[in-house]
Design an enzyme around this catalytic site. Structure first.
Site, PDB file in Angstrom:
ATOM      1  N   SER A 166     -29.722 -32.356  62.227  1.00  0.00           N
ATOM      2  CA  SER A 166     -30.062 -33.495  62.813  1.00  0.00           C
ATOM      3  C   SER A 166     -31.547 -34.044  62.998  1.00  0.00           C
ATOM      4  O   SER A 166     -32.329 -33.107  63.239  1.00  0.00           O
ATOM      5  CB  SER A 166     -29.083 -33.772  63.936  1.00  0.00           C
ATOM      6  OG  SER A 166     -29.426 -34.845  64.900  1.00  0.00           O
ATOM      7  N   TYR A 179     -25.996 -30.698  72.377  1.00  0.00           N
ATOM      8  CA  TYR A 179     -26.203 -31.117  70.902  1.00  0.00           C
ATOM      9  C   TYR A 179     -27.592 -30.663  70.629  1.00  0.00           C
ATOM     10  O   TYR A 179     -27.770 -30.222  69.372  1.00  0.00           O
ATOM     11  CB  TYR A 179     -25.885 -32.459  70.821  1.00  0.00           C
ATOM     12  CG  TYR A 179     -25.685 -32.977  69.258  1.00  0.00           C
ATOM     13  CD1 TYR A 179     -24.487 -32.663  68.447  1.00  0.00           C
ATOM     14  CD2 TYR A 179     -26.865 -33.662  68.863  1.00  0.00           C
ATOM     15  CE1 TYR A 179     -24.585 -33.247  67.168  1.00  0.00           C
ATOM     16  CE2 TYR A 179     -26.733 -34.163  67.509  1.00  0.00           C
ATOM     17  CZ  TYR A 179     -25.731 -33.711  66.540  1.00  0.00           C
ATOM     18  OH  TYR A 179     -25.813 -34.100  65.490  1.00  0.00           O
TER      19      TYR A 179
END
Ligand code: NAD
Length: 281
Positions: A166, A179
């Site tokens: 990401s 995350y």
């Protein structure tokens, strides 16, 4: 032009379809980016295992779409954070498809909370799935890559691993410490594996998506107001589609990118270009 290399046979041209004869495992492949990637791999000629943890019907729909291209596909239920289930999944793939050439370690989730409200369970769940899940799948795929070695008429590499990271492997993200930490971990895991496995002919890389329209981030693009806010972060001025990532994955997995090793490919419409500095700074 003839390409020569100690890895794999010399090859005049990269074959089309790009992934003909290869066997791909895509985790979390019944939704969003994983789904689009599984379909794109099938369209590119690969046989595909469609991993899912829940939502069998959707997984079977993806299988149906892939087999319509004339390749093989099967759905396999497994929780990527469960060691026994990952071992069984790769065993079944090798048993039914003969081997594995490509792993797209894509499965992931979010459990967001302000830092002081984040529970240990939320922290662990995200690390277990997003980081440990990729570790387990990569380890089991690598055992098979090493057992089989290079098959020159299939690919110049002994295997390809694509870790779905990401932009948050480099952009800190308040309210999402679990995350962002998991994706920072994915970056270092990917680079370490790439260093360790490149001499054995295995290419490990990552894709870092920006904002892609999938269920994981519906709140960020579902309403006109949210979308307008989001677009302020994206110089290219559009939210990404799952296919933007899927096409990058097919390219990275193919021999077109055989010399790409240990790299993170940012597919983010420029999100990591510090867009706030376009008008200030
Ligand atoms: P999604 O929610 O549509 O898909 C995630 C998939 O992972 C689902 O199929 C889900 O069932 C599966 N999954 C969750 N836990 C699992 C487990 N334990 N075992 C097996 N599968 C499991 O979201 P998405 O956007 O397609 O996300 C795919 C990947 O892309 C994730 O790793 C995510 O972090 C990453 N990513 C997404 C974006 C984005 O903007 N959508 C941006 C950056 C990174």
């Amino acid at each position: 032009m003839t390409v020569t290399s100690p890895k794999g046979a010399p090859r005049d041209l990269v074959p089309f379809p790009l992934l003909a004869g290869q066997k791909a495992l895509v985790t979390g492949a019944n939704s969003g980016i994983g789904r689009a990637t599984a379909v794109a791999m099938g369209r590119a000629g690969a046989d595909v295992v469609v991993n899912y943890v829940s939502g069998r019907e959707e997984a079977e729909r993806v299988v149906g779409e892939i087999t319509s291209f004339g390749v093989r596909a099967m759905a396999h239920e497994a929780d990527v954070s469960d060691e026994d289930q990952v071992v069984a999944m790769v065993d079944r793939m090798v048993g039914e498809f003969g081997t594995i050439d490509i792993l797209v370690a894509n499965a992931g989730l979010q459990r967001d909370a302000p830092f002081t409200e984040m529970t240990l369970a939320q922290w662990r769940k995200v690390l277990d799935v997003n980081l440990t899940g990729q570790f387990l799948c990569a380890r089991e795929a690598t055992k098979e890559f090493l057992r089989r070695g290079v098959v020159p008429e299939v690919s110049r590499a002994a295997g390809k691993i694509i870790c779905m990271s990401s932009v948050h492997q480099v952009i800190p993200w308040a309210g999402h410490v679990n995350y962002a930490s998991s994706k920072g971990g994915v970056q270092m895991m990917m680079e370490t594996l790439a260093q360790e496995l490149a001499p054995r002919g295995i290419r490990v890389n990552a894709i870092a998506p920006g904002a892609i329209r999938t269920p994981i981030n519906r709140d960020a693009w579902d309403s006109p107001e949210a979308r307008a806010d989001l677009l302020k972060l994206i110089p290219y001025d559009r939210v990404g589609d799952p296919e933007d990532i899927a096409h990058a994955a097919v390219g990275l997995a193919s021999d077109l990118m055989d010399y790409v090793v240990g790299t993170t490919l940012f597919v983010d419409g420029g999100m990591t270009l510090f867009p706030g500095f376009a008008t200030g700074g």
